[in-house]
Design a protein around this motif. Structure first.
Motif, PDB file in Angstrom:
ATOM      1  N   ASN A   1      39.958  22.424  37.366  1.00  0.00           N
ATOM      2  CA  ASN A   1      39.081  21.498  38.066  1.00  0.00           C
ATOM      3  C   ASN A   1      37.987  22.234  38.827  1.00  0.00           C
ATOM      4  N   THR A   2      38.248  23.494  39.156  1.00  0.00           N
ATOM      5  CA  THR A   2      37.254  24.353  39.794  1.00  0.00           C
ATOM      6  C   THR A   2      37.283  25.712  39.110  1.00  0.00           C
ATOM      7  N   VAL A   3      36.230  26.495  39.357  1.00  0.00           N
ATOM      8  CA  VAL A   3      36.199  27.861  38.816  1.00  0.00           C
ATOM      9  C   VAL A   3      37.376  28.658  39.344  1.00  0.00           C
ATOM     10  N   GLU A   4      37.666  28.521  40.625  1.00  0.00           N
ATOM     11  CA  GLU A   4      38.764  29.274  41.234  1.00  0.00           C
ATOM     12  C   GLU A   4      40.098  28.905  40.605  1.00  0.00           C
ATOM     13  N   GLU A   5      40.291  27.627  40.335  1.00  0.00           N
ATOM     14  CA  GLU A   5      41.541  27.171  39.706  1.00  0.00           C
ATOM     15  C   GLU A   5      41.684  27.760  38.311  1.00  0.00           C
ATOM     16  N   ALA A   6      40.574  27.814  37.559  1.00  0.00           N
ATOM     17  CA  ALA A   6      40.606  28.386  36.214  1.00  0.00           C
ATOM     18  C   ALA A   6      40.902  29.881  36.263  1.00  0.00           C
ATOM     19  N   ILE A   7      40.304  30.570  37.238  1.00  0.00           N
ATOM     20  CA  ILE A   7      40.548  32.015  37.394  1.00  0.00           C
ATOM     21  C   ILE A   7      42.010  32.274  37.713  1.00  0.00           C
ATOM     22  N   GLU A   8      42.570  31.504  38.631  1.00  0.00           N
ATOM     23  CA  GLU A   8      43.975  31.694  39.016  1.00  0.00           C
ATOM     24  C   GLU A   8      44.907  31.476  37.827  1.00  0.00           C
ATOM     25  N   ALA A   9      44.576  30.506  36.978  1.00  0.00           N
ATOM     26  CA  ALA A   9      45.407  30.258  35.791  1.00  0.00           C
ATOM     27  C   ALA A   9      45.344  31.442  34.841  1.00  0.00           C
ATOM     28  N   ALA A  10      44.145  32.015  34.676  1.00  0.00           N
ATOM     29  CA  ALA A  10      43.985  33.170  33.783  1.00  0.00           C
ATOM     30  C   ALA A  10      44.729  34.383  34.336  1.00  0.00           C
ATOM     31  N   LEU A  11      44.613  34.626  35.636  1.00  0.00           N
ATOM     32  CA  LEU A  11      45.301  35.764  36.247  1.00  0.00           C
ATOM     33  C   LEU A  11      46.815  35.635  36.099  1.00  0.00           C
ATOM     34  N   ALA A  12      47.315  34.429  36.268  1.00  0.00           N
ATOM     35  CA  ALA A  12      48.759  34.206  36.149  1.00  0.00           C
ATOM     36  C   ALA A  12      49.238  34.511  34.736  1.00  0.00           C
ATOM     37  N   GLU A  13      48.437  34.110  33.743  1.00  0.00           N
ATOM     38  CA  GLU A  13      48.843  34.375  32.357  1.00  0.00           C
ATOM     39  C   GLU A  13      48.792  35.858  32.033  1.00  0.00           C
ATOM     40  N   LEU A  14      47.750  36.553  32.520  1.00  0.00           N
ATOM     41  CA  LEU A  14      47.624  37.986  32.259  1.00  0.00           C
ATOM     42  C   LEU A  14      48.621  38.802  33.068  1.00  0.00           C
ATOM     43  N   GLY A  15      49.058  38.276  34.189  1.00  0.00           N
ATOM     44  CA  GLY A  15      50.001  38.998  35.028  1.00  0.00           C
ATOM     45  C   GLY A  15      49.370  40.138  35.800  1.00  0.00           C
ATOM     46  N   VAL A  16      48.094  39.980  36.178  1.00  0.00           N
ATOM     47  CA  VAL A  16      47.385  41.028  36.915  1.00  0.00           C
ATOM     48  C   VAL A  16      46.691  40.408  38.119  1.00  0.00           C
ATOM     49  N   ASP A  17      46.156  41.280  39.009  1.00  0.00           N
ATOM     50  CA  ASP A  17      45.426  40.782  40.162  1.00  0.00           C
ATOM     51  C   ASP A  17      43.928  40.748  39.871  1.00  0.00           C
ATOM     52  N   ARG A  18      43.167  40.193  40.789  1.00  0.00           N
ATOM     53  CA  ARG A  18      41.737  39.995  40.585  1.00  0.00           C
ATOM     54  C   ARG A  18      40.979  41.316  40.438  1.00  0.00           C
ATOM     55  N   GLU A  19      41.447  42.379  41.117  1.00  0.00           N
ATOM     56  CA  GLU A  19      40.769  43.672  41.053  1.00  0.00           C
ATOM     57  C   GLU A  19      40.863  44.327  39.683  1.00  0.00           C
ATOM     58  N   SER A  20      41.779  43.856  38.843  1.00  0.00           N
ATOM     59  CA  SER A  20      41.999  44.475  37.531  1.00  0.00           C
ATOM     60  C   SER A  20      41.205  43.822  36.408  1.00  0.00           C
ATOM     61  N   VAL A  21      40.395  42.808  36.744  1.00  0.00           N
ATOM     62  CA  VAL A  21      39.749  42.047  35.684  1.00  0.00           C
ATOM     63  C   VAL A  21      38.246  41.893  35.897  1.00  0.00           C
TER      64      VAL A  21
END
Length: 208
Positions: A10-30
């Motif tokens: 629903n937001t860019v942040e929500e989409a980012i959090e979903a992607a990070l959860a699937e990749l299993g990494v933190d924001r600094e790694s992507v």
């Protein structure tokens, strides 16, 4: 092992959090690319559509993931004190494994080690890294290469002396390649591979 994903929210942040959860990494790694961010309403919510992002793991993080993968394989094989040391150049990534009881990781004629290398190499390819990967166990590959070179030279001498081809024992692709490379400049013999995996062999044939 996924290294690039596209996710909506629903937001860019929500989409980012979903992607990070699937990749299993933190924001600094992507690295994050916003593909779509349609009209926002109150509190940043989407009113006429959804946000979409593409999130990819950075190169340095991908290499770290490869190291972690090797460490997980070591643990799975019950090698508790195994350590992985990374050496990286512009064209090569080398992982040296040290510890005790590493024979199980090497396997017969290095077959298990080659399988592990294939797994990790596949992970790096998915990450988009175009580098040569070498996994070694306390200098095993160098020692094995010396043994294979000696075997190839002795077999070539025999082929030249007897005038008959010499068929070596079945080898993995790493060892076969070493035989071909060792004898490629020998003007008295040539080499061919024959048979099917896992019993593919090198034949050394005298010229003329």
């Amino acid at each position: 092992m996924e290294t690039i994903v596209e996710r909506e929210g629903n937001t860019v942040e929500e989409a980012i959090e979903a992607a990070l959860a699937e990749l299993g990494v933190d924001r600094e790694s992507v690295e994050i690319e916003v593909i779509e961010d349609k009209g926002k309403g109150f509190f940043g919510r989407i009113t006429n559509g959804r946000a979409k992002v593409r999130v990819s793991i950075k190169e340095s993080s991908s290499v770290a993931m490869a190291v972690n993968l090797v460490e997980e394989i070591i643990k799975y094989m019950n090698i508790d004190d195994g350590k992985v040391e990374l050496t990286e150049s512009d064209s090569t990534i080398k992982l040296d494994i040290s510890g005790s009881g590493l024979g199980v990781l090497i396997g017969k004629r290095g077959e298990t080690l080659s399988a592990v290398q294939t797994i990790v190499n596949t992970a790096l390819k998915k990450a988009g890294l175009d580098k040569k990967l070498v996994i070694d166990v306390e200098g095993y590959r160098e020692r094995r290469a010396d043994t294979v070179k000696d075997t190839a030279l002795r077999a070539a001498d025999k082929a030249i002396r007897t005038g008959r081809s010499v068929l070596l024992k079945p080898m993995n692709s790493f060892d076969r390649r070493m035989v071909h490379v060792t004898l490629q400049d020998n003007n008295k013999v040539y080499t061919t591979s024959e048979g099917e995996e896992p019993r593919r062999q090198v034949r050394i044939i005298p010229k003329g």
